[in-house]
Design a protein around this motif. Structure first.
Motif, PDB file in Angstrom:
ATOM      1  N   ARG A  91      13.285  33.194  42.517  1.00  0.00           N
ATOM      2  CA  ARG A  91      13.263  34.622  42.208  1.00  0.00           C
ATOM      3  C   ARG A  91      14.655  35.228  42.171  1.00  0.00           C
ATOM      4  NH1 ARG A  91       8.938  34.203  45.902  1.00  0.00           N
ATOM      5  NH2 ARG A  91      10.158  35.136  47.604  1.00  0.00           N
ATOM      6  N   HIS A  92      15.620  34.551  42.757  1.00  0.00           N
ATOM      7  CA  HIS A  92      16.982  35.088  42.840  1.00  0.00           C
ATOM      8  C   HIS A  92      17.962  34.260  42.002  1.00  0.00           C
ATOM      9  CE1 HIS A  92      15.714  37.766  46.095  1.00  0.00           C
ATOM     10  NE2 HIS A  92      15.017  36.747  46.536  1.00  0.00           N
ATOM     11  N   ARG A  93      17.440  33.531  41.050  1.00  0.00           N
ATOM     12  CA  ARG A  93      18.297  32.641  40.264  1.00  0.00           C
ATOM     13  C   ARG A  93      19.362  33.412  39.490  1.00  0.00           C
ATOM     14  NH1 ARG A  93      16.122  28.384  35.689  1.00  0.00           N
ATOM     15  NH2 ARG A  93      17.931  26.993  35.713  1.00  0.00           N
ATOM     16  N   GLY A  94      18.973  34.538  38.888  1.00  0.00           N
ATOM     17  CA  GLY A  94      19.937  35.330  38.119  1.00  0.00           C
ATOM     18  C   GLY A  94      21.076  35.841  38.982  1.00  0.00           C
ATOM     19  N   ARG A  95      20.756  36.269  40.213  1.00  0.00           N
ATOM     20  CA  ARG A  95      21.795  36.740  41.124  1.00  0.00           C
ATOM     21  C   ARG A  95      22.730  35.605  41.515  1.00  0.00           C
ATOM     22  NH1 ARG A  95      20.523  41.499  44.388  1.00  0.00           N
ATOM     23  NH2 ARG A  95      18.828  42.645  43.384  1.00  0.00           N
ATOM     24  N   LEU A  96      22.175  34.418  41.685  1.00  0.00           N
ATOM     25  CA  LEU A  96      23.017  33.258  42.001  1.00  0.00           C
ATOM     26  C   LEU A  96      24.012  32.975  40.878  1.00  0.00           C
ATOM     27  CD1 LEU A  96      20.622  30.650  43.661  1.00  0.00           C
ATOM     28  CD2 LEU A  96      22.717  31.583  44.637  1.00  0.00           C
ATOM     29  N   TRP A  97      23.531  33.028  39.640  1.00  0.00           N
ATOM     30  CA  TRP A  97      24.426  32.768  38.507  1.00  0.00           C
ATOM     31  C   TRP A  97      25.548  33.813  38.449  1.00  0.00           C
ATOM     32  CZ3 TRP A  97      25.429  28.619  36.061  1.00  0.00           C
ATOM     33  CH2 TRP A  97      24.447  27.654  35.810  1.00  0.00           C
ATOM     34  N   ALA A  98      25.212  35.065  38.690  1.00  0.00           N
ATOM     35  CA  ALA A  98      26.227  36.124  38.660  1.00  0.00           C
ATOM     36  C   ALA A  98      27.271  35.908  39.752  1.00  0.00           C
ATOM     37  CB  ALA A  98      25.555  37.487  38.819  1.00  0.00           C
ATOM     38  N   ALA A  99      26.806  35.578  40.963  1.00  0.00           N
ATOM     39  CA  ALA A  99      27.737  35.327  42.067  1.00  0.00           C
ATOM     40  C   ALA A  99      28.592  34.098  41.786  1.00  0.00           C
ATOM     41  CB  ALA A  99      26.960  35.151  43.371  1.00  0.00           C
ATOM     42  N   PHE A 100      27.985  33.073  41.211  1.00  0.00           N
ATOM     43  CA  PHE A 100      28.707  31.831  40.889  1.00  0.00           C
ATOM     44  C   PHE A 100      29.859  32.110  39.931  1.00  0.00           C
ATOM     45  CE2 PHE A 100      29.331  28.153  38.117  1.00  0.00           C
ATOM     46  CZ  PHE A 100      29.534  27.135  39.041  1.00  0.00           C
ATOM     47  N   ALA A 101      29.591  32.837  38.848  1.00  0.00           N
ATOM     48  CA  ALA A 101      30.620  33.124  37.843  1.00  0.00           C
ATOM     49  C   ALA A 101      31.748  33.965  38.426  1.00  0.00           C
ATOM     50  CB  ALA A 101      29.985  33.824  36.644  1.00  0.00           C
ATOM     51  N   LEU A 102      31.385  34.982  39.181  1.00  0.00           N
ATOM     52  CA  LEU A 102      32.384  35.886  39.755  1.00  0.00           C
ATOM     53  C   LEU A 102      33.304  35.147  40.730  1.00  0.00           C
ATOM     54  CD1 LEU A 102      33.435  38.792  40.136  1.00  0.00           C
ATOM     55  CD2 LEU A 102      31.724  39.056  41.942  1.00  0.00           C
ATOM     56  N   LEU A 103      32.712  34.375  41.633  1.00  0.00           N
ATOM     57  CA  LEU A 103      33.517  33.689  42.645  1.00  0.00           C
ATOM     58  C   LEU A 103      34.338  32.546  42.055  1.00  0.00           C
ATOM     59  CD1 LEU A 103      31.013  33.605  45.654  1.00  0.00           C
ATOM     60  CD2 LEU A 103      32.916  35.172  45.260  1.00  0.00           C
ATOM     61  N   ALA A 104      33.839  31.902  40.997  1.00  0.00           N
ATOM     62  CA  ALA A 104      34.593  30.820  40.369  1.00  0.00           C
ATOM     63  C   ALA A 104      35.911  31.344  39.789  1.00  0.00           C
ATOM     64  CB  ALA A 104      33.756  30.155  39.282  1.00  0.00           C
ATOM     65  N   VAL A 105      35.843  32.487  39.154  1.00  0.00           N
ATOM     66  CA  VAL A 105      37.060  33.077  38.582  1.00  0.00           C
ATOM     67  C   VAL A 105      38.046  33.444  39.687  1.00  0.00           C
ATOM     68  CG1 VAL A 105      37.982  35.049  37.318  1.00  0.00           C
ATOM     69  CG2 VAL A 105      35.887  33.930  36.519  1.00  0.00           C
ATOM     70  N   LEU A 106      37.559  34.101  40.737  1.00  0.00           N
ATOM     71  CA  LEU A 106      38.449  34.519  41.824  1.00  0.00           C
ATOM     72  C   LEU A 106      38.979  33.331  42.611  1.00  0.00           C
ATOM     73  CD1 LEU A 106      39.429  37.318  42.699  1.00  0.00           C
ATOM     74  CD2 LEU A 106      37.548  37.358  41.056  1.00  0.00           C
ATOM     75  N   MET A 107      38.223  32.255  42.675  1.00  0.00           N
ATOM     76  CA  MET A 107      38.689  31.052  43.370  1.00  0.00           C
ATOM     77  C   MET A 107      39.955  30.502  42.717  1.00  0.00           C
ATOM     78  SD  MET A 107      36.854  27.329  43.518  1.00  0.00           S
ATOM     79  CE  MET A 107      37.168  27.149  41.745  1.00  0.00           C
ATOM     80  N   VAL A 108      39.934  30.441  41.386  1.00  0.00           N
ATOM     81  CA  VAL A 108      41.098  29.940  40.653  1.00  0.00           C
ATOM     82  C   VAL A 108      42.298  30.859  40.873  1.00  0.00           C
ATOM     83  CG1 VAL A 108      42.025  29.431  38.367  1.00  0.00           C
ATOM     84  CG2 VAL A 108      39.681  28.772  38.930  1.00  0.00           C
TER      85      VAL A 108
END
Length: 304
Positions: A17-34
C-alpha cells in the motif's frame, strides 16, 4: 478435518500500500546521497561522510524493500511456494540492520582515529549540503511514517531515515561550530554521536527480524491466551499442538489440533474457532485440525 488459507496472495501486504511513497523516498535520497558523498570528499568532513554513508544504507534498504515487495506480488504464480515470498521482506529488513551496524562501526572507528589529529574541514560547503540533506530527510520521513507501523521492512527504512535526519542536524551543528570557533574536533564528535544513535535502533530492527525468521510467537500475543480462547470454544474438549508465528509484518499464522466433545458438529466448531482467532487476535490464517474425542491421542507426537 482442517481448514486453511492460500498465503501467497489472499492478503494485501502492508508494504504494497505504500509502494509509491517508497519510490518517492528512494529517488529523493539517492540524489542527495550522491551530493553528500561528493561534498564529504571535497570538504574533508567525516560527519558529512558518515551521513552520506548512512544515506547510502537508506537508499539500499529502500531498494531492497521495493525488490521484496515486487517479489511478493509475483509469488502466487509458483505452486511450490505455498507461503509465497513474504519472508523476503523480513530478510531485507535483517540485511538492512546488518548494513546499518557496519556503517555505524566504521564511523566510530574512523572518528576515534581522527580525534588524535582532526583534519581541517570546509565548514561553508559542509553546512549547505547538510541543510539540503536535512530537507530531503524530512520529506522522506513524512513519506515513510505511516507505513512504519504496518511493515517491518518499512520500519527499517523509516528508522534509517530518522537516524539520518538527526545526523543531518548534527552535521549542521558541527559545521556551525567549526565556522565560528575553528574547533575541528566537532566533526569527529558528531560522527561518534551519529554512530551511537544508529546502533541501538539497528539492534532492535535485527532482533525483530530474527524473531520472525525463527518463527517465535509475536511479542504482542500470548500463546497461552490463544490456547485458552480456543479451549473455550463450545464443543472443544482439549487443544494441543498449538503454534503461532509471524509470516511477515501484519500477518500472524496459527495451527492447532482441537479435540471435540462427542456428537459435536465439527464444522460448527471449526467456524467458531476461526472466528475466535480473527476477532480476539486478528489471526486470519489458521490451519485447525478437528479431532473427534475417540481419535484423541492418535494424531502423532505434539512436541517438536
Amino acid at each position: 478435518m482442517g481448514a486453511g488459507h492460500d498465503h501467497s496472495g489472499a492478503v494485501t501486504n502492508a508494504a504494497h500500500r505504500h509502494r509509491g511513497r517508497l519510490w518517492a523516498a528512494f529517488a529523493l535520497l539517492a540524489v542527495l546521497m550522491v551530493v553528500e558523498a561528493v561534498a564529504a570528499f571535497t570538504t574533508g568532513s567525516l560527519a558529512l561522510l558518515s551521513d552520506a554513508g548512512h544515506m547510502f544504507t537508506d537508499v539500499l534498504g529502500i531498494g531492497m524493500a521495493l525488490a521484496a515487495i515486487t517479489a511478493t506480488r509475483r509469488a502466487g504464480t509458483d505452486p511450490q511456494r505455498t507461503f509465497g515470498l513474504y519472508r523476503l521482506e523480513v530478510l531485507a529488513a535483517l540485511a538492512n540492520a546488518v548494513l546499518l551496524a557496519a556503517v555505524a562501526v566504521y564511523v566510530l572507528v574512523e572518528a576515534v582515529r581522527r580525534f588524535g589529529e582532526p583534519p581541517e574541514v570546509l565548514a561553508g560547503p559542509m553546512l549547505v549540503v547538510a541543510v539540503l540533506g536535512l530537507l530531503a530527510n524530512i520529506v522522506a520521513f513524512a513519506l515513510l511514517r505511516a507505513g512504519s507501523q504496518e511493515s517491518i521492512n518499512l520500519r527499517g527504512a523509516y528508522l534509517e531515515v530518522l537516524g539520518d535526519l538527526l545526523g543531518s542536524l548534527g552535521v549542521i551543528a558541527a559545521a556551525l561550530v567549526i565556522a565560528v570557533t575553528d574547533w575541528w574536533w566537532a566533526d569527529p564528535l558528531v560522527a561518534v554521536g551519529i554512530g551511537l544513535f544508529i546502533l541501538p535502533r539497528t539492534w532492535r530492527l535485527g532482533r525483530a527480524a530474527v524473531r520472525i525468521l525463527v518463527q517465535a510467537a509475536p511479542e504482542h500475543l500470548q500463546v497461552t491466551a490463544v490456547l485458552d480462547r480456543l479451549a473455550a470454544v463450545p464443543g472443544v474438549a482439549e487443544v494441543h499442538d498449538l503454534h503461532v508465528w509471524t509470516l511477515t509484518s501484519g500477518m500472524e499464522v496459527a495451527s492447532a489440533h482441537l479435540t471435540t466433545d462427542p456428537g459435536v458438529d465439527p464444522g460448527a466448531v471449526l467456524a467458531a474457532a476461526r472466528a475466535a482467532l480473527h476477532e480476539d487476535f486478528s489471526i486470519d490464517h489458521a490451519t485447525l485440525q478437528v479431532e473427534p474425542g475417540a481419535s484423541a491421542g492418535v494424531c502423532g507426537p505434539t512436541e517438536w
